[in-house]
Design a protein around this motif. Sequence first.
Motif, PDB file in Angstrom:
ATOM      1  N   THR A  83       0.854  -1.191   0.000  1.00  7.36           N
ATOM      2  CA  THR A  83       0.000   0.000   0.000  1.00  7.36           C
ATOM      3  C   THR A  83       0.884   1.234   0.000  1.00  7.36           C
ATOM      4  O   THR A  83       1.944   1.260   0.647  1.00  7.36           O
ATOM      5  CB  THR A  83      -0.914   0.007   1.223  1.00  7.36           C
ATOM      6  OG1 THR A  83      -0.110  -0.065   2.415  1.00  7.36           O
ATOM      7  CG2 THR A  83      -1.871  -1.186   1.203  1.00  7.36           C
ATOM      8  N   TYR A  84       0.441   2.252  -0.697  1.00  6.15           N
ATOM      9  CA  TYR A  84       1.215   3.481  -0.815  1.00  6.15           C
ATOM     10  C   TYR A  84       0.544   4.597   0.013  1.00  6.15           C
ATOM     11  O   TYR A  84      -0.688   4.741   0.001  1.00  6.15           O
ATOM     12  CB  TYR A  84       1.325   3.900  -2.275  1.00  6.15           C
ATOM     13  CG  TYR A  84       2.049   2.883  -3.142  1.00  6.15           C
ATOM     14  CD1 TYR A  84       3.430   2.887  -3.198  1.00  6.15           C
ATOM     15  CD2 TYR A  84       1.337   1.927  -3.852  1.00  6.15           C
ATOM     16  CE1 TYR A  84       4.088   1.943  -3.974  1.00  6.15           C
ATOM     17  CE2 TYR A  84       1.989   0.982  -4.621  1.00  6.15           C
ATOM     18  CZ  TYR A  84       3.367   1.003  -4.678  1.00  6.15           C
ATOM     19  OH  TYR A  84       4.024   0.074  -5.436  1.00  6.15           O
ATOM     20  N   GLY A  85       1.354   5.418   0.740  1.00 11.47           N
ATOM     21  CA  GLY A  85       0.857   6.527   1.561  1.00 11.47           C
ATOM     22  C   GLY A  85       1.882   7.648   1.609  1.00 11.47           C
ATOM     23  O   GLY A  85       2.963   7.551   1.012  1.00 11.47           O
ATOM     24  N   PRO A  86       1.578   8.716   2.284  1.00 11.78           N
ATOM     25  CA  PRO A  86       2.520   9.845   2.372  1.00 11.78           C
ATOM     26  C   PRO A  86       3.736   9.481   3.206  1.00 11.78           C
ATOM     27  O   PRO A  86       3.647   8.752   4.204  1.00 11.78           O
ATOM     28  CB  PRO A  86       1.699  10.943   3.027  1.00 11.78           C
ATOM     29  CG  PRO A  86       0.644  10.212   3.794  1.00 11.78           C
ATOM     30  CD  PRO A  86       0.324   8.997   2.995  1.00 11.78           C
ATOM     31  N   ASP A  87       4.886   9.992   2.789  1.00 11.54           N
ATOM     32  CA  ASP A  87       6.149   9.768   3.488  1.00 11.54           C
ATOM     33  C   ASP A  87       6.245  10.775   4.633  1.00 11.54           C
ATOM     34  O   ASP A  87       6.336  11.991   4.420  1.00 11.54           O
ATOM     35  CB  ASP A  87       7.327   9.931   2.540  1.00 11.54           C
ATOM     36  CG  ASP A  87       8.644   9.549   3.199  1.00 11.54           C
ATOM     37  OD1 ASP A  87       8.596   9.052   4.355  1.00 11.54           O
ATOM     38  OD2 ASP A  87       9.700   9.778   2.589  1.00 11.54           O
ATOM     39  N   LEU A  88       6.180  10.250   5.858  1.00  9.21           N
ATOM     40  CA  LEU A  88       6.228  11.136   7.034  1.00  9.21           C
ATOM     41  C   LEU A  88       7.639  11.540   7.413  1.00  9.21           C
ATOM     42  O   LEU A  88       7.817  12.437   8.230  1.00  9.21           O
ATOM     43  CB  LEU A  88       5.560  10.432   8.223  1.00  9.21           C
ATOM     44  CG  LEU A  88       4.073  10.060   8.021  1.00  9.21           C
ATOM     45  CD1 LEU A  88       3.542   9.369   9.270  1.00  9.21           C
ATOM     46  CD2 LEU A  88       3.252  11.284   7.674  1.00  9.21           C
TER      47      LEU A  88
END
Length: 348
Positions: free
Chosen positions: A20-25
């Motif tokens: 799954t892809y998400g924002p890089d924190l």
Amino acid sequence: MAFSQPFPLAAQAQKAQQPTYGPDLAVRLICPDCRDPNPNIVEEYGSGDLVCGGCGLVLGDRIVDTRSEWRTFANDEGDDPSRVGAASDPLMEGMEQLDTVISFRDGGSGVARELQRAASRSQSSRSERNLLTAFRDIGSWCDQFSLPKTISDIAKQLYKRSDEEKLLRGKPLEAVIAACIFIACRQAHVPRTFREICNLTHVSKKTLGQCYKALEQAFNLSPGATAQQHNVSSPTTGPENLLVRYCNHLDLPANVQSVCSDIIVAAREHGIADGRSPVSIAGGAIYFTCLLLGIPKPIREISAVAGVSEGTIKLVYRFYYLERTKLVKEEWIKDSRADMSKLLPVDK
């Protein structure tokens, strides 16, 4: 049994393992000019800016200072100020000003009271406890009398000095506090009479007078010495100083106070009603002025406000009436502000 898929559980497992892809924190703030992968970002709390340490470019402003809110200029001497407790009181210098309060909730066993008693004994000495008790009484009595905080502070200073020098050893605590409040009122030019202080503190007039005389001599507060040193009028309570409060309590117009003050000054210059107390002169002068200006005010109300009997007010009024030509100015009669025919006649 036939299935649409040969291995349905294996297909679900493969579908769950899909990434799954998400924002890089893990975002790093870098300078757009230097573009250094390891930037040196400096937070300048004095100006509230976020500055690059390499080139000096301002990257942000209005940053919030999350450090401690105090600053020390003691040059590494002493402790830093603490963020707990109230501000330090100069009157309690040398005493522990932070208290430990023990809760009353002990389930009815009585342990909390014993702990409170032990803590009070261990935290302060007997003299410090007496001083704190006196300070509390002075503050509460000044609040009941609607006196400003300056008078409360002056009274506390006087009491602390008298306690340190043991000036009134053996005198009741209430009497010493009452004398300090009376002297503080005089020094702050907020006059209060002996009777008012006695009614407030429930101290006899004789005991209050003894304590006042002792403090007056010890502190060199006699009217003659004060007038000679500072070249000012004596701080005694004069009748004209009481007119402001009395006229306010009686809801009298503003012109009554000015006319009454002029009458009292003229009576003093001619020696009329000399030897009478300031309270009696103030009450009689207000009664004389109200009749002169045609303002209806019962003598009963004036007696209640001034704290003197009606007979005393009538006696002062009699002195003023017999010398009315010396007290009433002609300009008041010409301007129709005063009418001497409205004065009640008295027997000579």
